[in-house]
Motif scaffolding. Structure first.
Motif, short mmCIF file in Angstrom:
data_model
loop_
_atom_site.label_atom_id
_atom_site.label_comp_id
_atom_site.label_asym_id
_atom_site.label_seq_id
_atom_site.Cartn_x
_atom_site.Cartn_y
_atom_site.Cartn_z
N ALA A 183 3.01 -12.59 0.88
CA ALA A 183 1.82 -11.88 0.69
C ALA A 183 1.85 -10.59 0.24
N THR A 185 -0.32 -6.90 0.50
CA THR A 185 -1.36 -6.05 1.10
C THR A 185 -1.44 -4.78 0.57
N ASN A 382 0.69 -7.54 9.71
CA ASN A 382 0.06 -8.36 8.77
C ASN A 382 0.55 -9.73 8.50
N SER A 383 2.23 -9.53 8.48
CA SER A 383 2.95 -10.89 8.11
C SER A 383 2.89 -11.58 9.58
N HIS A 386 -0.56 -13.49 9.24
CA HIS A 386 -0.70 -14.28 8.08
C HIS A 386 0.14 -15.79 8.60
N LYS A 390 -1.81 -19.37 9.33
CA LYS A 390 -1.35 -20.39 8.32
C LYS A 390 -1.13 -21.53 9.29
#
Length: 455
Positions: A183, A185, A382-383, A386, A390
């Motif tokens: 991703a 960001t 954030n990861s 994410h 998912k």
């Protein structure tokens, strides 16, 4: 990335590249298990200008992080900044086919997808589409529309736009370094995640991340992102000014700024002098600390004034948009002595220095909680989010598929053994028609009754 696994944030900055590995502990806090950093050689003001050097710097940082943690890194979340970033406000709506059903995540997804189709200027691409508040059938100020009934779903969006070539170059560097890009960001959003508390976001706050090449700004109010901007200068221009003003080399200027620099000239006395060794046997140079802080002061004032201009553009002076929590300074530039006092003096807003320990587990070392690593910590968080999202989406999709399969089986069964007086085989068109979800339950009940009676 598997659920509950490690997450990696890669902060490609102008002065340094940081790779940070983290995972969530049993209390839901982020635990940093490895960190690697290298000097950033191919990046200028947040934009890659030398692919080969950037790849080498990324590889070096990744190797260091892997050695530190004993883990192998495969995919990363990358932060993006740079002077090409701009943001805009946009509103859009969708008309739902069946207002009898409640609004679900799919509706919001299709509304966001619609915004992604916006026509941008040539060479630009949408990085983020952030919904601010929703309207359902004209009813305004809805923060969470999921579960509500309505035919028309409308929303205001904060759209972040960047240059395609710059984003692609970063992607290319990451892939060439042997990594997967999971991703991208926006860096001020990542820093805000790491540094700000929910209360501050509710009250209204401006996060200022003073990096080496750029100063990133993110404004929150009522818990929602309202404005983002990237100002194309940061700590490096201060070093550059010291280098020019004192006629010394960059390395010495940087050290001078870190060790003796202050953003407030009044506190240094005229007789305080620092001696710098000359090059190759030349005479040493003597620099007064008062002069040094005057040079720094002039440039910091310029940065803060630019930031304040952006805050005014957002509308901070209106009563409704007032940022009650003031400003939070983070990034390497926030470590400059007396910068907090200077920011308060220029803007008249409450200011604090932001440390990324808000969401970190208590056993992390003091190095990771330095403002320098705010963006990297935010990218790790954030990861992790994410990865969780998912995982949840996969679960939802799975259960949706199972539901559809069950419905199909029941429908087949129903067609083969229809209740008396309702023979679908006589009406070939009827068998083609899919059952409506709303009356499907009634059919299932009828079928059950029919079976009970047959027994």
């Amino acid at each position: 990335m598997e659920h509950n696994e490690i997450a990696v944030g890669l902060d490609i900055g102008t002065t340094k590249i940081v790779a940070m590995i983290g995972r969530k502990n049993e209390y839901g806090k982020v635990e940093i298990v490895g960190i690697g950093k290298s000097k950033s050689l191919g990046v200028h003001r947040g934009v890659v200008n030398n692919i080969t050097q950037t790849i080498q710097s990324i590889q070096q940082a990744i190797q260091e992080a892997e050695a530190d943690s004993g883990l192998k890194i495969s995919d990363v979340v990358v932060g993006i900044a740079g002077q090409h970033i701009r943001s805009l406000q946009h509103s859009d709506y969708i008309t739902r086919p069946n207002p009898e059903e409640v609004i679900d995540a799919d509706d919001i997804h299709s509304l966001c997808n619609q915004v992604h189709k916006l026509v941008m200027l040539p060479g630009e691409e949408i990085i983020h589409v952030l919904p601010q508040e929703f309207k359902v059938d004209g009813q305004a100020e809805i923060k969470e529309p999921i579960g509500m009934y309505g035919g028309r779903l409308e929303a205001n969006f904060h759209v972040v736009v960047g240059q395609v070539s710059s984003i692609r170059n970063i992607g290319r560097c990451v892939k060439s370094a042997g990594l997967e890009l999971s991703a991208v960001t926006l860096e001020p959003l990542a820093s805000a995640n790491a540094v700000l508390s929910q209360e501050e976001k509710e009250a209204g706050v401006a996060l200022i991340d003073i990096g080496g090449g750029t100063t990133d700004l993110a404004i929150f109010k009522d818990g929602i992102i309202r404005h983002t901007a990237v100002i194309p200068f940061g700590g490096n221009v201060i070093t550059e000014d010291i280098k020019e003003g004192c006629s010394i080399i960059e390395k010495q200027a940087e050290l001078l700024k870190i060790k003796f620099g202050s953003a407030w000239p009044g506190e240094n006395k005229d007789n305080e002098i620092v001696s710098i060794p000359g090059l190759r046997g030349r005479e040493p140079k003597e620099i007064t600390l008062k002069n040094l802080s005057k040079i720094i002061h002039a440039r910091v004032v310029e940065i803060i004034e630019q930031v304040y201009l952006e805050i005014k553009n957002y509308g901070h002076e209106e009563q409704k948009k007032k940022l009650i929590a003031g400003m939070v300074l983070t990034g390497g530039g926030a470590q400059l002595k007396h910068i907090k006092q200077l920011a308060e003096y220029i803007t008249g807003m409450d200011t604090r220095i932001g440390y990324p320990n808000e969401h970190l587990a208590g056993n992390n070392d003091t190095e990771t909680t330095s403002p320098v690593y705010a963006t990297a910590v935010g990218l790790v968080m954030n990861s992790l989010e994410h990865g969780e999202k998912k995982f949840q989406e996969e679960v939802v999709l799975k259960s949706k598929e199972e539901r559809e399969r069950e419905e199909e089986e029941l429908q087949k069964d129903f067609e083969q053994n229809p209740p008396e007086g309702e023979d679908l085989r006589q009406d070939p068109e009827a068998s083609k028609r899919p059952p409506k979800k709303s009356i499907f339950d009634k059919w299932a009940e009828k079928f059950k009754d029919f079976l009970d009676n047959a027994e």
